[in-house]
Scaffold this motif. Structure first.
Motif, PDB file in Angstrom:
ATOM      1  N   ARG A  83     -46.023  71.716 -93.851  1.00 12.02           N
ATOM      2  CA  ARG A  83     -46.245  72.422 -92.592  1.00 12.02           C
ATOM      3  C   ARG A  83     -47.230  71.698 -91.681  1.00 12.02           C
ATOM      4  N   THR A  84     -48.237  71.084 -92.254  1.00 11.99           N
ATOM      5  CA  THR A  84     -49.254  70.467 -91.399  1.00 11.99           C
ATOM      6  C   THR A  84     -48.967  69.001 -91.091  1.00 11.99           C
ATOM      7  N   GLN A  85     -48.329  68.287 -92.045  1.00 17.84           N
ATOM      8  CA  GLN A  85     -48.150  66.847 -91.845  1.00 17.84           C
ATOM      9  C   GLN A  85     -46.694  66.441 -91.759  1.00 17.84           C
ATOM     10  N   GLY A  86     -45.785  67.303 -92.162  1.00 19.18           N
ATOM     11  CA  GLY A  86     -44.401  66.877 -92.333  1.00 19.18           C
ATOM     12  C   GLY A  86     -44.177  66.317 -93.720  1.00 19.18           C
ATOM     13  N   ALA A 109     -42.445  63.324 -94.730  1.00 20.22           N
ATOM     14  CA  ALA A 109     -42.580  61.877 -94.939  1.00 20.22           C
ATOM     15  C   ALA A 109     -44.047  61.461 -94.988  1.00 20.22           C
ATOM     16  N   ALA A 110     -44.871  62.096 -94.174  1.00 21.74           N
ATOM     17  CA  ALA A 110     -46.282  61.710 -94.113  1.00 21.74           C
ATOM     18  C   ALA A 110     -47.069  62.252 -95.290  1.00 21.74           C
ATOM     19  N   GLU A 137     -49.838  75.896 -88.198  1.00 24.18           N
ATOM     20  CA  GLU A 137     -49.237  75.554 -89.489  1.00 24.18           C
ATOM     21  C   GLU A 137     -49.225  76.736 -90.448  1.00 24.18           C
ATOM     22  N   THR A 143     -39.162  72.320 -90.335  1.00 22.64           N
ATOM     23  CA  THR A 143     -39.950  71.093 -90.225  1.00 22.64           C
ATOM     24  C   THR A 143     -39.325  69.961 -91.026  1.00 22.64           C
ATOM     25  N   GLU A 183     -36.903  65.744 -90.207  1.00 20.71           N
ATOM     26  CA  GLU A 183     -37.194  64.386 -90.649  1.00 20.71           C
ATOM     27  C   GLU A 183     -36.132  63.862 -91.602  1.00 20.71           C
ATOM     28  N   LYS A 233     -46.166  73.784 -81.424  1.00 19.03           N
ATOM     29  CA  LYS A 233     -46.830  72.599 -81.958  1.00 19.03           C
ATOM     30  C   LYS A 233     -47.273  71.631 -80.876  1.00 19.03           C
ATOM     31  N   GLN A 267     -43.358  67.628 -84.148  1.00 17.25           N
ATOM     32  CA  GLN A 267     -43.296  68.401 -85.391  1.00 17.25           C
ATOM     33  C   GLN A 267     -44.089  67.730 -86.501  1.00 17.25           C
ATOM     34  N   PHE A 327     -48.342  66.722 -84.776  1.00 16.18           N
ATOM     35  CA  PHE A 327     -49.197  67.613 -83.990  1.00 16.18           C
ATOM     36  C   PHE A 327     -50.597  67.718 -84.581  1.00 16.18           C
TER      37      PHE A 327
END
Lengths: 218, 218
Positions: free
Chosen positions: A31-34, A36-37, A111, A119, A123, A183, B122, B125
């Motif tokens: 929720r906060t970074q996605g 992949a990250a 988030e 979300t 990606e 966002k 997304q 943010f």
DNA sequence: GGAAACATACCAACCGGTCGGTATGGTGCA
DNA sequence: TGCACCATACCGACCGGTTGGTATGTTTCC
């Protein structure tokens, strides 16, 4: 009208085992970074477990993504299924009450009220078919749960030109779009902007279902 | 009505220099993979330039993300500003024609019609304020360009209870939500599902702007 | 005791970013 | 005209750190 639903308060019990902790960590971090990250190490740190535990429960990071979407789908599905708005007799009011409930859940940091599936699918739709399908299932199951109420409301109001399934999907679309727009905002404005979108959705549904009353006495 | 706008056909000239090639590569790769999953090497390979060229033009990957959002904002903004729907006299028809145009642009693979800013915000943010703001500017500038038409349509139809700015934001929200839902689908269904959402948006606006005609003769 | 549930140590590939260097074209000046 | 000077554009090898994933214990519980 409803028992107060505190936004930003997770409605899931704290997980005891590593698998559950990892799924909860995935929900928070995605929720906060996605997706992949978020690294496997991030997930393990957040969950308070080691990498060995991670790969004991999940064969790959992708599998964790799929499991997180399923976990998300199941816990939110159970929450909405048990929500007291179902007790409302009038089907139109019931559909509007669902929108009101979604509105009431929006608050706090962005988030804390956004959607894991929405979300993640942004990606991973091209890189991982498994994750895409898990997110599709999550969102579309959520939509399907509204169909019967919407169908009843449509029948009562005499709405034609669309279907209950299509309107149910549109509710999900507006919610997802509200999250995207939220966002873009700084902390304070996120929730307001998201709620604004649900307000328009509510107005659309109100007009749809009252079309009968307005046009009948001509 | 309009000159045919081919979806999936980029309306930007091929870039000659490395900077332009990298921005075009960023648009393509961010749309298909997202920002975090796209490495600097990916971008250089897609653009046909070397890493040296990348860091000559952009001080960091984050800066490329910001530049890509700006580039996206500018090129789409110019496209919509020059679209012939502006020539329509009736403001209500003009607003509806914008929605129709957005609908006509949806087609082909999902990554050919989705929004770079919506995808990027997304993921970024929370991790990058610069990218978040660039995406906010992109989406909100796009919305602001609709305000005067919507305001005129509202005045003509006697719509109250909301603002032109709010309705403009809602258009963007529905579009973004349509993209998210489209990404949950397999290739063939993506465009249909996205168009369905714009159909509901169109119906909402039609009902809003005709409210005057329906309620006046009471 | 044996399998499930973890922990530790480790790996090769890849990540964003740096660096010394080159190719090119414009400008100023004799 | 021609040459020194320099800025811009670009190249590709390289760096330290991180990545997803593995191999091998150790503990826990039936």
């Amino acid at each position: 009208m409803f028992p107060v639903v505190l936004p930003n308060r997770p409605f899931r019990e704290p997980a005891a085992n590593a698998r559950g902790k990892l799924l909860e960590a995935a929900v928070r971090l995605v929720r906060t970074q996605g997706f992949a990250a978020t690294s496997v190490d991030d997930l393990c740190r957040e969950a308070g477990v080691t990498k060995g535990a991670f790969f004991h429960h999940f064969p790959s990071k992708e599998a964790l993504g799929v499991a997180a979407a399923d976990y998300w789908s199941q816990s939110t599905g159970a929450f909405f299924a048990s929500a007291p708005y179902h007790l409302i007799e009038d089907p139109v009011d019931r559909v509007l009450a669902y929108i009101d409930l979604r509105m009431a859940l929006i608050g706090g940091p962005v988030e804390s009220f956004t959607c894991v599936a929405g979300t993640m699918v942004q990606e991973a739709f091209r890189t991982s078919a498994a994750i895409r399908i898990a997110c599709e299932t999550s969102i579309m199951t959520n939509a399907a749960a509204l169909e019967s109420d919407i169908a009843a409301a449509m029948a009562q109001a005499g709405v034609t030109g669309t279907t209950a399934a299509s309107l149910a999907r549109h509710i999900q679309a507006v919610i997802q779009g509200a999250f995207v727009l939220a966002k873009t905002q700084e902390n304070q404005s996120c929730a307001d902007l998201a709620r604004e979108q649900l307000g328009h959705l509510r107005r659309y549904f109100t007009m749809l279902f009252n079309a009968d009353e307005k046009e009948a006495p001509r």
